[in-house]
Write a protein that holds these residues in place. Structure first.
Motif, PDB file in Angstrom:
ATOM      1  N   CYS A   1       0.869  -1.178   0.000  1.00 51.24           N
ATOM      2  CA  CYS A   1       0.000   0.000   0.000  1.00 51.24           C
ATOM      3  C   CYS A   1       0.906   1.228   0.000  1.00 51.24           C
ATOM      4  O   CYS A   1       1.509   1.560   1.027  1.00 51.24           O
ATOM      5  N   LEU A   2       1.005   1.884  -1.156  1.00 46.43           N
ATOM      6  CA  LEU A   2       1.943   2.987  -1.346  1.00 46.43           C
ATOM      7  C   LEU A   2       1.235   4.331  -1.234  1.00 46.43           C
ATOM      8  O   LEU A   2       0.010   4.408  -1.351  1.00 46.43           O
ATOM      9  N   PRO A   3       1.980   5.418  -1.015  1.00 43.82           N
ATOM     10  CA  PRO A   3       1.361   6.753  -0.955  1.00 43.82           C
ATOM     11  C   PRO A   3       0.628   7.086  -2.254  1.00 43.82           C
ATOM     12  O   PRO A   3       1.155   6.854  -3.348  1.00 43.82           O
ATOM     13  N   THR A   4      -0.567   7.647  -2.149  1.00 44.82           N
ATOM     14  CA  THR A   4      -1.354   8.025  -3.329  1.00 44.82           C
ATOM     15  C   THR A   4      -1.190   9.516  -3.622  1.00 44.82           C
ATOM     16  O   THR A   4      -2.157  10.219  -3.903  1.00 44.82           O
ATOM     17  N   SER A   5       0.028   9.993  -3.539  1.00 51.43           N
ATOM     18  CA  SER A   5       0.297  11.419  -3.734  1.00 51.43           C
ATOM     19  C   SER A   5       0.263  11.827  -5.204  1.00 51.43           C
ATOM     20  O   SER A   5       0.463  12.996  -5.510  1.00 51.43           O
ATOM     21  N   GLY A   6       0.032  10.895  -6.088  1.00 45.14           N
ATOM     22  CA  GLY A   6      -0.009  11.162  -7.521  1.00 45.14           C
ATOM     23  C   GLY A   6       0.700  10.059  -8.282  1.00 45.14           C
ATOM     24  O   GLY A   6       1.540   9.340  -7.728  1.00 45.14           O
ATOM     25  N   ARG A   7       0.357   9.912  -9.543  1.00 48.36           N
ATOM     26  CA  ARG A   7       0.968   8.846 -10.342  1.00 48.36           C
ATOM     27  C   ARG A   7       2.491   8.949 -10.410  1.00 48.36           C
ATOM     28  O   ARG A   7       3.177   7.927 -10.315  1.00 48.36           O
ATOM     29  N   PRO A   8       3.076  10.147 -10.576  1.00 48.22           N
ATOM     30  CA  PRO A   8       4.541  10.217 -10.615  1.00 48.22           C
ATOM     31  C   PRO A   8       5.193   9.689  -9.342  1.00 48.22           C
ATOM     32  O   PRO A   8       6.216   9.008  -9.407  1.00 48.22           O
ATOM     33  N   VAL A   9       4.609  10.001  -8.179  1.00 49.42           N
ATOM     34  CA  VAL A   9       5.179   9.526  -6.924  1.00 49.42           C
ATOM     35  C   VAL A   9       5.057   8.005  -6.823  1.00 49.42           C
ATOM     36  O   VAL A   9       6.002   7.316  -6.433  1.00 49.42           O
ATOM     37  N   ILE A  10       3.896   7.467  -7.171  1.00 42.89           N
ATOM     38  CA  ILE A  10       3.699   6.016  -7.124  1.00 42.89           C
ATOM     39  C   ILE A  10       4.686   5.314  -8.051  1.00 42.89           C
ATOM     40  O   ILE A  10       5.310   4.305  -7.680  1.00 42.89           O
ATOM     41  N   LYS A  11       4.840   5.850  -9.263  1.00 41.35           N
ATOM     42  CA  LYS A  11       5.756   5.231 -10.228  1.00 41.35           C
ATOM     43  C   LYS A  11       7.199   5.298  -9.750  1.00 41.35           C
ATOM     44  O   LYS A  11       7.973   4.360  -9.932  1.00 41.35           O
ATOM     45  N   GLU A  12       7.586   6.422  -9.122  1.00 41.00           N
ATOM     46  CA  GLU A  12       8.963   6.580  -8.656  1.00 41.00           C
ATOM     47  C   GLU A  12       9.265   5.601  -7.523  1.00 41.00           C
ATOM     48  O   GLU A  12      10.335   4.996  -7.487  1.00 41.00           O
ATOM     49  N   ILE A  13       8.338   5.439  -6.592  1.00 38.28           N
ATOM     50  CA  ILE A  13       8.537   4.493  -5.498  1.00 38.28           C
ATOM     51  C   ILE A  13       8.594   3.066  -6.035  1.00 38.28           C
ATOM     52  O   ILE A  13       9.435   2.260  -5.619  1.00 38.28           O
ATOM     53  N   ALA A  14       7.693   2.749  -6.968  1.00 33.58           N
ATOM     54  CA  ALA A  14       7.676   1.406  -7.560  1.00 33.58           C
ATOM     55  C   ALA A  14       8.991   1.115  -8.275  1.00 33.58           C
ATOM     56  O   ALA A  14       9.527   0.000  -8.195  1.00 33.58           O
ATOM     57  N   LYS A  15       9.526   2.109  -8.965  1.00 32.10           N
ATOM     58  CA  LYS A  15      10.800   1.942  -9.661  1.00 32.10           C
ATOM     59  C   LYS A  15      11.932   1.696  -8.667  1.00 32.10           C
ATOM     60  O   LYS A  15      12.777   0.827  -8.874  1.00 32.10           O
TER      61      LYS A  15
ATOM     62  N   LEU B   1       9.031  -2.803  -8.024  1.00 28.22           N
ATOM     63  CA  LEU B   1       7.707  -3.415  -7.914  1.00 28.22           C
ATOM     64  C   LEU B   1       7.041  -3.454  -9.275  1.00 28.22           C
ATOM     65  O   LEU B   1       7.241  -2.571 -10.109  1.00 28.22           O
ATOM     66  N   GLY B   2       6.221  -4.465  -9.491  1.00 24.39           N
ATOM     67  CA  GLY B   2       5.512  -4.620 -10.748  1.00 24.39           C
ATOM     68  C   GLY B   2       4.120  -4.030 -10.701  1.00 24.39           C
ATOM     69  O   GLY B   2       3.701  -3.433  -9.700  1.00 24.39           O
ATOM     70  N   ASP B   3       3.386  -4.223 -11.790  1.00 21.83           N
ATOM     71  CA  ASP B   3       2.025  -3.673 -11.880  1.00 21.83           C
ATOM     72  C   ASP B   3       1.115  -4.214 -10.789  1.00 21.83           C
ATOM     73  O   ASP B   3       0.251  -3.500 -10.273  1.00 21.83           O
ATOM     74  N   ARG B   4       1.286  -5.475 -10.458  1.00 22.96           N
ATOM     75  CA  ARG B   4       0.439  -6.099  -9.436  1.00 22.96           C
ATOM     76  C   ARG B   4       0.621  -5.427  -8.075  1.00 22.96           C
ATOM     77  O   ARG B   4      -0.331  -5.232  -7.335  1.00 22.96           O
ATOM     78  N   GLU B   5       1.872  -5.057  -7.759  1.00 22.70           N
ATOM     79  CA  GLU B   5       2.171  -4.482  -6.445  1.00 22.70           C
ATOM     80  C   GLU B   5       1.685  -3.036  -6.317  1.00 22.70           C
ATOM     81  O   GLU B   5       1.400  -2.580  -5.216  1.00 22.70           O
ATOM     82  N   VAL B   6       1.635  -2.298  -7.423  1.00 21.20           N
ATOM     83  CA  VAL B   6       1.217  -0.890  -7.344  1.00 21.20           C
ATOM     84  C   VAL B   6      -0.264  -0.717  -7.686  1.00 21.20           C
ATOM     85  O   VAL B   6      -0.774   0.395  -7.667  1.00 21.20           O
ATOM     86  N   GLU B   7      -0.941  -1.808  -7.967  1.00 21.24           N
ATOM     87  CA  GLU B   7      -2.340  -1.720  -8.381  1.00 21.24           C
ATOM     88  C   GLU B   7      -3.228  -1.069  -7.326  1.00 21.24           C
ATOM     89  O   GLU B   7      -4.053  -0.196  -7.644  1.00 21.24           O
TER      90      GLU B   7
END
Length: 488
Positions: free
Chosen positions: A378-392, A396-402
């Protein structure tokens, strides 16, 4: 003639001396001789005692290390259940309605309206997010009375829902923690709850403000610490953000972002250290980690509430926010990794650090694979760029950031309560199995980074028919188009 000592069994100790010596000198000499004889006799006893003391000390140390877990073990903290607020449909704010209202508010110029339109369409959120009634008015109402009404609207229903489904009465609550970053009335939010539900006079109540999106995780960590002291207790944590006080009515772009991204939401969490709660609770708190970087000026001012040139209050989000978030995340995952990762992952990470420092500074540092021990994120929902940066950064894959992306799409950024909507999404999808671990990662202004890792205690079923996702989970996940970074 030298004096000597003779032991006589009948008459005790006798001194034979040369009578020509002074009597005082003779007495001292005899006493010294007696002391020496006594010491010679007790030396073996002392040696034996020292051996026994050493053996006894070693035994005590052995006993301590074997049984310290029994004597010093703290009771586990269980998450009995939680509830998330589902805003009513009349609070829904489609993009067209938001922009129409914005264009009718005199404080916004045409460039600001166009900028907010760009933010909305690129934010990753849908047309179904919600704003409180006070922000639907033209102009928006941002006074104290409206904020109190918003508090009652978002907190009272979830408290009642949670207490109802856990069969716990308000009088059973021993600890109350309420967090809301931007609104801090007097009496406090915790006092409002106590007054509403007539809670006990000895309840331990706390009110957290100004701690940003990470306050929900901080509140749980605080409850965890308090439950170490107060045994056999219930702790109620309420997490929300009051939007009517955070509305910005100026034209600085860095402050307009929050008008577009923050949306209604709240969560109520019931925690306990009661032993009998193990069989009925959903999760056990596995570990918590808290780190912050407020000591660095660049990080400290990356998200800062201040007045603009016209005296209008708003939160400024700096362009280097993503970089600051990454720097705040590193020490947190380092500590979390030391607590959770298997030995092999720790060794790989440690060897890569040594290699980078002493062999080849250009080589990449190995990022530990948290998916080896954690199944859900469960990652911060501060915006798509933040989610993508943390996932990178965490690979983490698509399943983990879903869960994070779908929560952002359905409800927007709900600040400190977003993590619980993500967990509700995973439960509604029936993905959390007994024994699974869930990582909730909260990041907020300060900046602060806070991690909660939960271990699932029982199968989670039937949640798709209730909670905030009941009417929409069947439509998710959806494929959303990628977006450019809207800070450009």
């Amino acid at each position: 003639m030298e004096p000597f000592v003779q032991l006589n069994h009948c008459h005790g100790l006798r001194f034979h001396t040369n009578s020509s010596l002074p009597s005082s000198l003779l007495v001292k000499h005899h006493l010294a001789t007696l002391t020496l004889v006594t010491l010679i006799k007790i030396i073996p006893t002392v040696i034996i005692l020292q051996k026994w003391i050493l053996v006894l000390s070693l035994f005590c140390l052995f006993f301590f290390f074997i049984f310290k877990g029994y004597f010093f073990k703290t009771s586990p903290v269980y998450l009995v259940d939680f509830s998330c607020f589902k805003p009513p449909n009349f609070c829904r704010v489609p993009f067209s309605a938001f922009l129409e209202h914005a264009s009718m508010i005199e404080s916004f110029d045409s460039e600001s309206v166009a900028f907010m339109s760009k933010i909305l369409t690129s934010s990753g959120q849908s047309e179904e997010t919600y704003l409180p009634p006070a922000l639907h008015d033209i102009p928006p109402k941002t006074n104290q009375n409206e904020s109190i009404k918003e508090v009652q609207m978002v907190l009272f229903p979830i408290v009642e829902d949670l207490l109802s489904k856990t069969r716990v009465s308000p009088g059973d609550i021993d600890i109350l923690i309420v967090n809301c970053s931007g609104f801090c009335p007097s009496p406090s939010l915790s006092s409002i709850i106590i007054n509403k539900y007539s809670m006990r006079d000895d309840i331990k109540s706390y009110n957290l403000s100004g701690m940003g999106c990470s306050a929900g995780a901080i509140s749980v960590d605080l409850a965890h610490t308090i439950l170490k002291i107060h045994k056999n207790a219930y702790a109620l944590v309420l997490s929300t953000e009051v939007l009517s006080t955070g509305w910005y009515s100026g034209n600085e772009r860095a402050k307009l972002l929050l008008n577009c991204l923050f949306r209604m939401g709240s969560a109520a969490i019931l925690l306990t250290n009661k032993n009998e709660a193990k069989n009925s609770s959903k999760y056990k708190l596995f570990c918590t980690v808290r780190t912050q970087r407020a000591f660095e000026n660049n990080a400290y001012y990356s998200a800062f509430r201040e007045e603009d040139s016209n005296g209008k209050l708003g939160v400024t989000l700096k362009r280097d926010l993503l970089q600051v978030a990454g720097e705040a995340l590193k020490p947190n995952i380092t500590v979390l990794g030391s607590k959770t990762l298997p030995l092999l992952e720790k060794l790989r990470h440690g060897i890569s650090i040594i290699g980078k420092r002493y062999i080849d500074k250009s080589r990449e540092t190995y990022v530990p694979n948290f998916k080896t021990v954690i199944q859900h994120f469960c990652l911060p929902t501060s915006g798509r760029p933040v989610i993508k940066e943390i996932a990178k950064g965490l690979k983490l894959g698509d399943r983990e950031v879903e869960a994070a992306l779908m929560t952002l799409h359905r409800f927007g950024n709900q600040s400190s309560s977003s993590l619980w909507y993500e967990l509700a999404y995973l439960e509604a999808k029936e993905r959390v199995k007994k024994g699974d671990k869930v990582w909730q990662l909260g990041m907020g202004s300060g900046p602060k980074c806070n991690s909660l890792v939960w271990e699932c205690l029982r199968p989670i079923i039937g949640e798709s028919e209730k909670g905030p996702w009941a009417d929409s989970v069947h439509r998710y996940p959806i494929m959303a188009v990628d977006v450019v970074r809207y800070l450009n």
